[in-house]
Structures are given as C-alpha cells and as structure tokens.
Write a protein that holds these residues in place. Structure first.
Motif, PDB file in Angstrom:
ATOM      1  N   THR A  92      -5.315   7.869  -7.747  1.00 30.29           N
ATOM      2  CA  THR A  92      -6.448   6.982  -7.458  1.00 30.29           C
ATOM      3  C   THR A  92      -7.676   7.690  -6.908  1.00 30.29           C
ATOM      4  N   THR A 123       0.854  -1.179   0.000  1.00 29.53           N
ATOM      5  CA  THR A 123       0.000   0.000   0.000  1.00 29.53           C
ATOM      6  C   THR A 123       0.894   1.235   0.000  1.00 29.53           C
ATOM      7  N   ALA A 183      -3.330   3.812  -1.992  1.00 26.87           N
ATOM      8  CA  ALA A 183      -3.379   2.941  -3.173  1.00 26.87           C
ATOM      9  C   ALA A 183      -2.813   1.582  -2.777  1.00 26.87           C
ATOM     10  N   CYS A 204       0.159   8.982  -5.422  1.00 28.01           N
ATOM     11  CA  CYS A 204      -0.786   7.855  -5.442  1.00 28.01           C
ATOM     12  C   CYS A 204      -2.193   8.320  -5.061  1.00 28.01           C
ATOM     13  N   GLN A 205      -2.276   9.233  -4.106  1.00 28.38           N
ATOM     14  CA  GLN A 205      -3.591   9.758  -3.715  1.00 28.38           C
ATOM     15  C   GLN A 205      -4.271  10.442  -4.898  1.00 28.38           C
ATOM     16  N   ARG A 233       2.006   6.814 -15.335  1.00 22.24           N
ATOM     17  CA  ARG A 233       0.742   6.305 -14.803  1.00 22.24           C
ATOM     18  C   ARG A 233      -0.074   5.752 -15.967  1.00 22.24           C
ATOM     19  N   LEU A 246      -2.881  -1.544  -9.933  1.00 24.16           N
ATOM     20  CA  LEU A 246      -3.692  -1.254  -8.758  1.00 24.16           C
ATOM     21  C   LEU A 246      -4.585  -2.452  -8.445  1.00 24.16           C
ATOM     22  N   TRP A 295      -0.882  -1.482  -4.521  1.00 27.13           N
ATOM     23  CA  TRP A 295      -0.122  -1.809  -5.711  1.00 27.13           C
ATOM     24  C   TRP A 295       0.327  -3.262  -5.702  1.00 27.13           C
ATOM     25  N   SER A 322      -7.949   8.227  -3.819  1.00 24.73           N
ATOM     26  CA  SER A 322      -8.086   7.563  -2.533  1.00 24.73           C
ATOM     27  C   SER A 322      -6.908   7.931  -1.643  1.00 24.73           C
ATOM     28  N   SER A 327      -8.160   4.234 -13.670  1.00 22.43           N
ATOM     29  CA  SER A 327      -6.754   4.056 -13.328  1.00 22.43           C
ATOM     30  C   SER A 327      -6.439   2.569 -13.332  1.00 22.43           C
TER      31      SER A 327
END
Length: 130
Positions: A39, A29, A44, A35-36, A74, A96, A46, A41, A83
């Motif tokens: 995603t 993670t 993420a 990453c925020q 990405r 992801l 991975w 979120s 994504s």
C-alpha cells in the motif's frame, strides 16, 4: 422484500470496479511489512468477503494479481496500478478500504489490528468501539 446492501468501489482509472455484498467480514488493520509495501502506507485497512460475494464489474474485469505468498495474491489495476486488495487461495477476497466508494459504512469499520509490532513505535493505531 428487503433489498441487499452492496458495497462498490474500484481503482483510480475505473477500469477495475467491484460490487461486494454486505455485510463485510473481518474488517481489520494490518501493519506487517508486506501490507506496508503493497500500500505504501504504514497501515493497511482490509475488509474481507467470501469470494462468491464479490463481483468484478469494470471494463477490465478482475484485477491483475501478483503471487505474494503461498496462500495469497495481491490484486491491482493493470492499467493505473492502484492497489485493490488480495485474493486468497481460501475462498476470501480482501479489499483495501481506500478502494471503496463509500468508506463510512458501519460494517466496514475495522475491529482489530494485526502485526502491531511491525509499525514504528510513534505510529499509534486506535480502533474505537461503536
């Protein structure tokens, strides 16, 4: 002869699909800001594979990419925008976990967390040993 395990997955519209040979490498993670934003979120999840272990099998072929750093791009679906992951310059494809068809395989379970300091203090990440 024992058959090789293959993980499958793809985007919302199914235009980008993948097959990845198990076992996965370095599932983890990450809560870094990149990453925020990638995603939407706070964290993420991975799952990394050697590039030669991933095949893009959907009608669009490989995903669209956007160069996000000096070492990585990405990956996303050019049709629906989902994504998919990241394609690194080193021979690594990081997918992801949410893009997989089946997310409960033991070799997909995260084993560590990156960039804990970038998450809000109220966001708790716990990775249980199996």
């Amino acid at each position: 002869m024992r058959q090789k395990k293959i993980h499958t997955g793809g985007c919302l519209c199914r235009a980008v699909r993948f097959e990845a040979d198990a076992p996965a490498a370095r599932p983890h993670t990450c809560s870094c800001k990149m990453c925020q934003r990638h995603t939407g979120s706070l964290t993420a999840i991975w799952v990394e594979f050697p590039r030669e272990a991933v095949r893009w099998v959907g009608p669009l072929g490989s995903p669209s990419t956007w160069r996000s750093s000096d070492i990585s791009s990405r990956a996303f679906c050019g049709t629906c925008g989902s994504s998919i992951g990241a394609i690194d310059d080193q021979p690594t494809v990081a997918i992801l976990l949410g893009a997989f068809d089946r997310t409960s395989a033991v070799d997909l379970q995260p084993t560590y967390h990156s960039y804990k300091g970038a998450r809000p203090k109220w966001w708790c990440i716990e990775i249980r040993e199996t």
